[in-house]
Design an enzyme around this catalytic site. Structure first.
Site, short mmCIF file in Angstrom:
data_model
loop_
_atom_site.label_atom_id
_atom_site.label_comp_id
_atom_site.label_asym_id
_atom_site.label_seq_id
_atom_site.Cartn_x
_atom_site.Cartn_y
_atom_site.Cartn_z
N MET A 103 6.55 10.97 1.61
CA MET A 103 6.64 9.30 2.33
C MET A 103 5.79 8.70 1.43
SD MET A 103 3.02 9.15 6.07
CE MET A 103 1.69 9.18 4.48
N CYS A 104 6.64 7.28 1.42
CA CYS A 104 7.01 5.92 0.79
C CYS A 104 6.73 4.49 1.86
CB CYS A 104 8.19 5.91 -0.24
SG CYS A 104 8.38 7.52 -1.16
#
Length: 140
Positions: free
Chosen positions: A1-2
């Site tokens: 997740m970014c």
């Protein structure tokens, strides 16, 4: 997740990119990077929280009206300087990108990229190659 943000404006974008990363910090707390552009690229990145990486003095050289920024939470790969984004190459004309996720067909893409393109930069388990105006990605 970014967390990923891009801004195109008539005004300088560095402070807006920084503010956006602060708001996206919950999407990644291990590393962050900002890249801006006018006639060339300006880049700053580091490991840690956004407020730990960017000081007011770090923001001054980030000139330009176009920019992208990335905050990283690793779901795969390592934790090091080579994993920082955005990815960029300044030649022949320049291209920059930030991405979220992993490529599941890495081996096939990496083999194709090695045979048809020149390796430009490897980071965040992504090989970014450019040849004849075509961009190739391969992720480990």
């Amino acid at each position: 997740m970014c967390g990923i943000v891009g801004i195109y404006s008539h005004e300088s974008v560095a402070s807006e990119l920084y503010d956006s990363l602060i708001h996206l910090q919950h999407r990644g707390q291990d590393a962050a990077g900002i890249l801006t552009c006018d006639e060339r690229f300006y880049f700053k990145s580091g490991l840690g929280l956004v407020r730990e990486i960017f000081t007011p003095q770090d923001m001054l050289p980030l000139k330009g009206h176009i920019g992208i920024a990335h905050t990283r939470y690793p779901t795969a790969g390592g934790y090091g300087e080579s994993d920082l984004q955005p990815l960029w190459v300044g030649s022949p004309r320049g291209i920059a990108l930030a991405h979220n996720g992993n490529l599941v067909n890495y081996k096939e893409l990496a083999d194709k990229a090695r045979m048809t393109a020149v390796l430009i930069r490897k980071a965040y388990f992504t090989s970014c190659s450019v040849k004849n105006g075509r961009l190739w990605f391969a992720s480990e």
